[in-house]
Scaffold this active site. Structure first.
Site, PDB file in Angstrom:
ATOM      1  N   ASP A 131       0.799  -1.230   0.000  1.00 32.96           N
ATOM      2  CA  ASP A 131       0.000   0.000   0.000  1.00 32.96           C
ATOM      3  C   ASP A 131       0.831   1.280   0.000  1.00 32.96           C
ATOM      4  O   ASP A 131       0.319   2.346  -0.307  1.00 32.96           O
ATOM      5  CB  ASP A 131      -0.942   0.021   1.210  1.00 32.96           C
ATOM      6  CG  ASP A 131      -0.214   0.004   2.551  1.00 32.96           C
ATOM      7  OD1 ASP A 131       1.034  -0.037   2.567  1.00 32.96           O
ATOM      8  OD2 ASP A 131      -0.898   0.013   3.592  1.00 32.96           O
ATOM      9  N   HIS A 132       2.118   1.193   0.326  1.00 31.43           N
ATOM     10  CA  HIS A 132       2.924   2.395   0.546  1.00 31.43           C
ATOM     11  C   HIS A 132       3.680   2.894  -0.689  1.00 31.43           C
ATOM     12  O   HIS A 132       4.151   4.029  -0.692  1.00 31.43           O
ATOM     13  CB  HIS A 132       3.950   2.140   1.656  1.00 31.43           C
ATOM     14  CG  HIS A 132       3.461   2.499   3.025  1.00 31.43           C
ATOM     15  ND1 HIS A 132       2.337   1.948   3.573  1.00 31.43           N
ATOM     16  CD2 HIS A 132       3.951   3.349   3.958  1.00 31.43           C
ATOM     17  CE1 HIS A 132       2.154   2.435   4.793  1.00 31.43           C
ATOM     18  NE2 HIS A 132       3.115   3.302   5.037  1.00 31.43           N
ATOM     19  N   ASP A 192       3.377  -0.704  11.399  1.00 30.89           N
ATOM     20  CA  ASP A 192       2.911   0.615  10.998  1.00 30.89           C
ATOM     21  C   ASP A 192       2.276   1.246  12.219  1.00 30.89           C
ATOM     22  O   ASP A 192       1.559   0.583  12.977  1.00 30.89           O
ATOM     23  CB  ASP A 192       1.895   0.514   9.851  1.00 30.89           C
ATOM     24  CG  ASP A 192       1.560   1.887   9.280  1.00 30.89           C
ATOM     25  OD1 ASP A 192       2.163   2.259   8.250  1.00 30.89           O
ATOM     26  OD2 ASP A 192       0.721   2.588   9.863  1.00 30.89           O
ATOM     27  N   ARG A 241      -2.167  12.666  10.070  1.00 32.17           N
ATOM     28  CA  ARG A 241      -0.878  13.265  10.429  1.00 32.17           C
ATOM     29  C   ARG A 241      -0.613  14.444   9.507  1.00 32.17           C
ATOM     30  O   ARG A 241      -0.872  14.372   8.311  1.00 32.17           O
ATOM     31  CB  ARG A 241       0.213  12.191  10.296  1.00 32.17           C
ATOM     32  CG  ARG A 241       1.453  12.433  11.071  1.00 32.17           C
ATOM     33  CD  ARG A 241       2.288  11.150  11.147  1.00 32.17           C
ATOM     34  NE  ARG A 241       1.846  10.278  12.229  1.00 32.17           N
ATOM     35  CZ  ARG A 241       2.176   8.994  12.364  1.00 32.17           C
ATOM     36  NH1 ARG A 241       2.928   8.419  11.450  1.00 32.17           N
ATOM     37  NH2 ARG A 241       1.749   8.301  13.387  1.00 32.17           N
ATOM     38  N   SER A 295       5.695   7.795  12.774  1.00 30.22           N
ATOM     39  CA  SER A 295       5.666   6.473  12.169  1.00 30.22           C
ATOM     40  C   SER A 295       6.428   5.448  12.992  1.00 30.22           C
ATOM     41  O   SER A 295       7.294   5.773  13.812  1.00 30.22           O
ATOM     42  CB  SER A 295       6.276   6.561  10.764  1.00 30.22           C
ATOM     43  OG  SER A 295       6.570   5.291  10.269  1.00 30.22           O
ATOM     44  N   ARG A 327       8.475   3.424  11.587  1.00 30.91           N
ATOM     45  CA  ARG A 327       9.579   3.000  10.711  1.00 30.91           C
ATOM     46  C   ARG A 327      10.885   2.797  11.480  1.00 30.91           C
ATOM     47  O   ARG A 327      11.417   3.698  12.105  1.00 30.91           O
ATOM     48  CB  ARG A 327       9.759   3.993   9.566  1.00 30.91           C
ATOM     49  CG  ARG A 327      10.223   5.370   9.951  1.00 30.91           C
ATOM     50  CD  ARG A 327      10.098   6.367   8.808  1.00 30.91           C
ATOM     51  NE  ARG A 327       8.711   6.627   8.486  1.00 30.91           N
ATOM     52  CZ  ARG A 327       8.274   7.765   7.916  1.00 30.91           C
ATOM     53  NH1 ARG A 327       9.121   8.723   7.617  1.00 30.91           N
ATOM     54  NH2 ARG A 327       7.007   7.937   7.651  1.00 30.91           N
TER      55      ARG A 327
END
Length: 780
Positions: A127-128, A192, A474, A669, A671
């Site tokens: 999806d990213h 995520d 965000r 995030s 990440r």
């Protein structure tokens, strides 16, 4: 065979026992699957019940819903130390979910572990990596072409190691989880930060870094500091223009971006029943913006309705049998309690530049005029993982229909992002998508798109001051379009639609009038839409790849010359010495999110290549020495240059370095690249006033030292030209501060104390060089 619910009824009559006891007898026999895609993986409410009863007897008090689900997944409920905010829990999550940008590093780490199969059900969601340019179909084709190497790696790695693979175009990870995998009482971790979306279906769903996911996939108990519990009691009911999004926008204004750190936010009270299941998911999703570990709602009839509509009536029936364990106990204690009367809640809009700057929609225009924010709205964007449900699209379409009836279209540009292929297909079938197109909207691909910076924006130049309004979660500086002058506001999809029609922040749909093409003035009425489609959902195209039963012949190739993927080399072990004469790479001024540390947008293509993506290390952070981004002094040459280049110079010359940060460092995030990159380029410690939860854990996992000033004022004692020595690592123990000697260029020194939150297991990660290194040591 008779349906499970009928078996329950018959056994109740025969035994004359309470409902949940009957469920305990039947649970193993009934074997209700977690999802349609994993028919042999079952929901274990019986084990959840057993563990809850053990813990309740030990603690001898009523339990919150959060405690029931979390403690119900303890690896050792009989002897686990349990103290909110202090003890570390060893948990057994039910499943793992990964989005494609983070999944690359997760799978590379899993390959390095040497294990043959994942130990729990796991999925990858593409999806990213889909950039929004002109529209859904063309953008998706382009993404498949550009990212073919990465998609092939993820698909083959999934097939090799037993991980389900959702292809590009399937939708956003959190919508897919809500539709297929979340259920009341589940403990799910996802790579995520908006994984808490699943709390809308009564689960504890927590965003984590990739190394945490690897642990769970390897069958290792997952460690989490025992969360505190913030209760949000909802009374009254939503009506008019007020929406579920306004609940979390209001809570964000109360708690701020770090007010939920270390806590689960648990919604309860009579007002809950006025919110749809997908509305509850919206509220839980954006709980990430207050730093919460996760958010959750108690099981109710709205969740049952959603489960049934998404083809999981068997799960709903089973949840009914165990409902006592899927709601909080009466009289349970919350560490903090917030009360919100939904009947008095007004539509809100938060921003710009931070998601906790809350304004009633009725007042934002005046505030914008006072602050000098652009009033004209250039683009309105609806959708994203936060607000892309059938109900969201229906309410936006209800607003659009009113404008179209008076001959109006959007004054602003307008985009729509469906949350999943199922949502896209259903809103196409039911006419919502066409209504939104008629208003001037462009339907984008079923993907994250502009919400994460995957937006090839053409209407402005970088540096041009402008305003956009979104239904996203965000709105940090430059997040959506890489333009630091874009003033991004977040609100509900229906408010975005109304503001895009009016074209200005000064418009209040509750009171203000629009003028139709016939010259007559009219006011938009509050939108009303169905919570779920009257018929069944249209599943659309089949976008799921099952892992094969036999994967022995499956190969996973990573080219040594690839610019997108790179096999990992283990980080060096701690040398057993204190850290002497650390150079300060940068002293960060103000907010430093994971977007500042490891930018997304165009950098997403390097998420599987650690060395290449390290070229974005801290390029968005503001250097306190000169007030500039991506400009730091090289202590050897005395020249200013980009942060990554300076870090590489230090690494090449054997100079170890440290970063000095401000409050809530690493918010945003999940990440883990924001932790991998400093480790890869020679960093040894990050010293701040405070950390966001996920980032602090990610740093520990990669063998770095996340440390906080015992006295936050000591931040001011350190200057970019100083050198630091961290002492006490030979006697590194939980709860014991470390010493830091600040060496100034004039020869003077100061000593300060640095706190940490390491436990014994995490100290072993540091000594081994990383959590992955430690895992390999234990395997040998």
């Amino acid at each position: 065979m008779a349906p499970y619910s009928l078996l329950v009824t018959r056994l109740q009559k025969a035994l004359g026992v309470r409902q949940y006891h009957v469920a305990s007898v039947l649970c193993q026999r009934a074997k209700v699957a977690m999802s349609h895609f994993e028919p042999n993986e079952y929901i274990h409410y019986d084990l959840l019940e057993k563990n809850i009863n053990i813990v309740r007897k030990r603690l001898n008090r009523p339990l919150t819903l959060s405690e029931k689900i979390v403690y119900g997944h303890l690896d050792d409920p009989a002897s686990q130390e349990i103290e909110r905010g202090k003890s570390y829990l060893r948990l057994r999550p039910d499943r793992v979910a990964m989005q494609d940008a983070t999944a690359q590093m997760v799978m590379l780490q899993f390959i390095s572990s040497g294990l043959s199969k994942v130990a729990v059900p796991s999925t990858i969601h593409c999806d990213h990596l889909i950039e929004a340019q002109v529209g859904g179909e063309k953008d998706l084709r382009r993404a498949k072409d550009i990212n073919q190497e990465v998609y092939n790696f993820l698909a083959t790695a999934g097939a090799k190691y037993g991980v389900g693979f959702w292809k590009p175009g399937s939708g956003i990870i959190h919508q897919i989880i809500l539709e297929n995998y979340a259920y009341p009482g589940v403990l799910l971790i996802g790579t995520d930060s908006h994984t808490p979306n699943g709390g809308g279906l009564g689960g504890i769903c927590i965003g984590v870094g990739g190394a945490d996911a690897v642990d769970v996939m390897a069958g290792i108990p997952w460690e989490l500091k025992c969360p505190k519990v913030i209760g949000v009691k909802l009374t009254g009911s939503l009506s008019g223009w007020s929406s579920p999004k306004d609940v979390i926008l209001k809570v964000a204004g109360i708690l701020t971006v770090k007010g939920g750190t270390g806590a689960i936010v648990e919604y309860h009270g009579p007002g809950v029943d006025s919110i749809s299941c997908t509305g509850m998911a919206t509220i839980c999703n954006m709980g990430a913006e207050i730093g919460a570990t996760t958010s959750v709602f108690p099981y109710n009839h709205r969740m049952k309705k959603y489960l049934s509509k998404t083809g999981r009536e068997d799960i709903a029936n089973l949840a009914d049998e165990f409902k006592d364990h899927l709601v909080p106990d009466p009289g349970c204690h919350y560490d903090q309690l917030i009360e919100i009367n939904l009947s008095e809640l007004k539509p809100h809009i938060n921003g710009p530049f931070t998601p906790d700057l809350a304004h009633p929609v009725a007042e934002v225009g005046k505030v914008a005029e006072k602050e000098g924010w652009p009033l004209d709205i250039r683009v309105g964007l609806i959708g994203s993982c936060t607000n892309s449900s059938y109900e969201d699209m229906g309410r936006s379409a209800a607003v659009a229909k009113q404008a179209l009836a008076h001959g109006l279209k959007c004054k602003s540009q307008f985009t729509i992002t469906p949350g999943s292929e199922q949502i896209r297909a259903t809103i196409e079938r039911d006419g919502y998508a066409q209504i939104l197109r008629d208003l001037g909207g462009i339907v984008l691909a079923n993907a994250c798109g502009p919400c994460i910076g995957q937006w090839d924006r053409k209407d402005i130049k970088k540096g041009e001051k402008n305003t956009i309004v979104t239904s996203y979660n965000r709105n940090f500086t430059g997040r959506n379009d890489a333009n630091p002058e874009t003033h991004a506001f977040v609100t509900s999809p229906e408010i975005v639609t109304a503001l895009a029609i009016a074209g200005t922040l000064k418009f209040n749909p509750e009171t203000d009038y629009l003028t139709g093409t016939d010259g007559k003035k009219f006011r938009l009425e509050a939108p009303d839409a169905d919570e779920l489609p009257k018929g069944e959902f249209d599943p659309g195209q089949d976008t799921y790849q099952h892992p094969p039963k036999d994967s022995s012949g499956q190969h996973v190739d990573v080219s040594p010359t690839s610019q997108r993927l790179q096999l990992l080399e283990p980080f060096d072990k701690w040398d057993g010495k204190d850290l002497e004469d650390l150079q300060i790479l940068i002293k960060v001024k103000g907010k430093c999110t994971t977007d500042h540390i490891s930018a997304a947008g165009p950098w997403l293509k390097f998420r599987g290549h650690l060395d290449n993506i390290s070229n974005n290390l801290l390029i968005g952070a503001i250097n306190i020495e000169n007030g500039k981004a991506n400009s730091v002094r090289n202590a050897v040459t005395q020249e200013f240059g980009p942060v990554p280049d300076t870090a590489r110079y230090y690494k090449k010359h054997g100079i170890r370095w440290v970063v000095i940060g401000d409050e809530n460092y690493g918010e945003g995030s999940s990440r883990e690249h924001a932790a991998l990159e400093p480790r890869h380029l020679g960093g040894r410690a990050i010293i701040t006033k405070s950390f966001a939860r996920i980032h602090e854990t990610n740093l520990k996992k990669q063998g770095l030292l996340p440390l906080t000033f015992a006295d936050p004022a000591d931040y001011n004692k350190i200057h970019p030209v100083d050198k630091l020595t961290i002492q006490g690592l030979k006697d590194f123990t939980p709860g014991k501060p470390l010493k830091c000697i600040i060496k100034h260029p004039n020869g003077t020194q100061e000593t300060i104390l640095l706190n940490h939150t390491f436990n014994e297991t995490q100290i072993e990660w540091f000594r081994a060089g990383s959590a992955l290194n430690r895992m390999k040591e234990l395997q040998q």
